[in-house]
Design an enzyme around this catalytic site. Structure first.
Site, PDB file in Angstrom:
ATOM      1  N   ASP A  34     -23.965   3.719 -17.690  1.00 59.59           N
ATOM      2  CA  ASP A  34     -22.537   3.445 -17.557  1.00 59.59           C
ATOM      3  C   ASP A  34     -21.856   4.744 -17.143  1.00 59.59           C
ATOM      4  O   ASP A  34     -21.829   5.709 -17.913  1.00 59.59           O
ATOM      5  CB  ASP A  34     -21.974   2.938 -18.888  1.00 59.59           C
ATOM      6  CG  ASP A  34     -20.593   2.311 -18.730  1.00 59.59           C
ATOM      7  OD1 ASP A  34     -20.026   2.415 -17.624  1.00 59.59           O
ATOM      8  OD2 ASP A  34     -20.096   1.716 -19.701  1.00 59.59           O
ATOM      9  N   ASP A  66     -20.189   0.658 -11.422  1.00 56.86           N
ATOM     10  CA  ASP A  66     -20.488   1.826 -12.255  1.00 56.86           C
ATOM     11  C   ASP A  66     -21.434   1.537 -13.404  1.00 56.86           C
ATOM     12  O   ASP A  66     -21.566   2.361 -14.307  1.00 56.86           O
ATOM     13  CB  ASP A  66     -19.185   2.399 -12.813  1.00 56.86           C
ATOM     14  CG  ASP A  66     -18.465   1.415 -13.737  1.00 56.86           C
ATOM     15  OD1 ASP A  66     -18.652   0.203 -13.565  1.00 56.86           O
ATOM     16  OD2 ASP A  66     -17.718   1.858 -14.618  1.00 56.86           O
ATOM     17  N   GLU A  67     -22.126   0.417 -13.387  1.00 55.64           N
ATOM     18  CA  GLU A  67     -22.905   0.015 -14.553  1.00 55.64           C
ATOM     19  C   GLU A  67     -24.103  -0.810 -14.134  1.00 55.64           C
ATOM     20  O   GLU A  67     -24.007  -1.662 -13.248  1.00 55.64           O
ATOM     21  CB  GLU A  67     -22.000  -0.801 -15.486  1.00 55.64           C
ATOM     22  CG  GLU A  67     -22.596  -1.139 -16.810  1.00 55.64           C
ATOM     23  CD  GLU A  67     -21.610  -1.900 -17.676  1.00 55.64           C
ATOM     24  OE1 GLU A  67     -21.974  -2.181 -18.843  1.00 55.64           O
ATOM     25  OE2 GLU A  67     -20.505  -2.222 -17.215  1.00 55.64           O
TER      26      GLU A  67
END
Length: 494
Positions: A11, A105-106
């Site tokens: 993350d 983003d993850e």
């Protein structure tokens, strides 16, 4: 559950805001708020410096400004975020063929499938190496969680924030989870959390002690059984690399409610064209056209029409959206409009007709197998995947209300030509001056625009002010976060 912590969850830390700080040296270590800047704008994400003032994603921007009056409020630059995300996802795919992106983003990674980790020691080493590689490639930090299941890996990465790594050793899951809030578990939102609180259950340990039968009685069988398993740290879901695209959509929130029916029709047509552009960029076509209308009282209406076959024809989508609008009462005013396409395919109905005609002309059988298009590319902007975005970008991911370009206020004044929108010089946007070189907009008003001239990797730059119509000032593409030479200063920046 695995016997070794070989499922990794990455993350990125305050992703949008961190990208802005990395590309704008004068903002490093300062409060940065990314989102829509209009009266109805919302926060997409905030830097950790801004979060100390109580700013968080999905908060109205007006409230964020009151809480953090000295914060830098910037419009999102999604093209740059996607570029940085591509670099990060590329590093993950070097570790394993099983990478499950949840947002820009993850992502989850199955390290065992990539042959890079089989026990705690190798998993930790791989996680540390990944964090270092991300820092070298993007100058950004990411938090890593390692565990024997997806749920625990995500819990671990959240506990590791910011810029940390946490490995949950098999056998320690219950001990780690017990003191945590029930809201830590996936699927426990505000309503379920409040329902459990009224029953005296506030921690995961209390949830586990309640027992499956009691939870089934409280929240139903499907939810109760799942909650009890998660409270015990049990999660058998595999990391899934392929995620079928479900829809492509765009929407705009307007600063002032729209009442004029002609204006509303024009906005729907404009949204239909934007939707088709995204549809084509993703290599898809679709059968079902969807219209979304949020009225003045926040009531939201959704209408849909299914065509005979998939299409990516803007005229067809415009006409369908216009027909759907005719059945919606907009007399009280409209605050949001959206157009989407579902039932995606990688061919169009017209393609099939053309291929059938070509087959007949060649003397073949048009009823034979029809190959699907070979140039489809999943994961383009605006494509919603089956699992949907996760909470790290809950407001930021990619494609939630707070994080989408439309809801975040990225669009210009509806109906304005593109050139006019560019001359508004939104704070945070990239520019280039013929004399002073690259920079970014700090603010504009009363016919002037203020620009700070700096680039990623440089020292904080100087600020200069120009007329908004200065012919030597133009919009520019973002510079890469790393790799851009900064040894020679642009003329006028020293």
């Amino acid at each position: 559950m695995r016997a070794a912590p070989t499922i990794l969850h990455l993350d990125m830390d305050a992703f949008y805001a961190s990208v802005e700080q990395a590309s704008k040296p004068s903002l490093r270590g300062k409060a940065v708020i990314v989102g829509g800047l209009g009266p109805r704008g919302v926060v997409a994400t905030a830097s950790y410096e801004a979060r100390r003032f109580g700013v968080h994603s999905a908060m109205p921007m007006a409230q964020a400004r009151r809480l953090c009056p000295n914060g830098a409020c910037l419009v999102p630059r999604f093209s740059l975020y996607r570029e940085v995300s591509d670099v990060v996802m590329g590093l993950l795919r070097e570790l394993s063929p099983l990478v499950e992106p949840l947002s820009l983003d993850e992502a989850f990674v199955d390290l065992e499938a990539g042959g890079v980790a089989f026990d705690s020691r190798t998993a930790r080493a791989t996680g540390e190496r990944l964090r270092a590689d991300i820092r070298a490639a993007t100058s950004l930090s990411g938090s890593v969680g390692l565990a024997g299941s997806k749920m625990l890996a995500k819990v671990a990465s959240e506990e590791a924030k910011p810029a940390g790594l946490l490995l949950i050793e098999p056998g320690t899951e219950c001990e780690l989870l017990a003191p945590m809030s029930v809201r830590t578990l996936p699927g426990v939102g505000p309503a379920t959390g409040e329902h459990l609180r009224r029953a005296g259950i506030t921690t995961v340990g209390e949830l586990a002690q309640a027992g499956e039968d009691e939870l089934v009685r409280m929240v139903g069988r499907a939810h109760g059984v799942g909650l009890h398993r998660m409270a015990l740290g049990l999660d058998d879901r595999p990391v899934v690399a392929e995620r079928d695209a479900k829809s492509v959509s765009v929407e705009d929130t307007f600063d002032v409610d729209l009442h004029d029916r002609v204006r509303i029709r024009n906005e729907v047509q404009r949204l239909a064209d934007r939707c088709v552009r995204r549809l084509r960029e993703s290599g898809h076509s679709g059968r079902t056209i969807v219209l979304k209308v949020r009225r003045f009282d926040f009531s939201t209406l959704t209408r849909s029409e299914t065509l005979r076959g998939p299409t990516d024809d803007p005229g067809v989508v415009r006409e369908a959206a216009a027909r759907l609008l005719e059945g919606v009462d907009t007399t009280g005013g409209v605050r949001l409009l959206g157009v989407g396409v579902t039932g995606l395919a990688d061919y169009t109905q017209e393609d099939l007709f053309a291929q059938a005609a070509a087959t007949l002309a060649a003397g073949g059988d048009p009823a034979g197998d029809v190959p699907a298009g070979a140039d489809g590319a999943e994961g383009a902007d605006g494509v919603t995947t089956a699992a949907g975005p996760s909470d790290a970008g809950a407001a930021a991911r990619h494609a939630t209300a707070a994080g989408s370009p439309a809801a975040a206020g990225e669009h210009g004044t509806p109906g304005e030509p593109e050139a006019a929108a560019e001359r508004r010089w939104a704070p945070g946007n990239d520019v280039r001056h013929a004399v002073h070189g690259p920079g970014w907009v700090q603010g504009s008003g009363v016919g002037r625009v203020t620009v700070r001239f700096e680039r990623p990797g440089s020292a904080p730059g100087r600020v200069r002010t120009f007329r908004v119509d200065d012919p030597e000032l133009e919009a520019a593409d973002p510079l890469p976060l790393v790799g851009e030479p900064v040894g020679e200063e642009e003329p006028g920046t020293a």
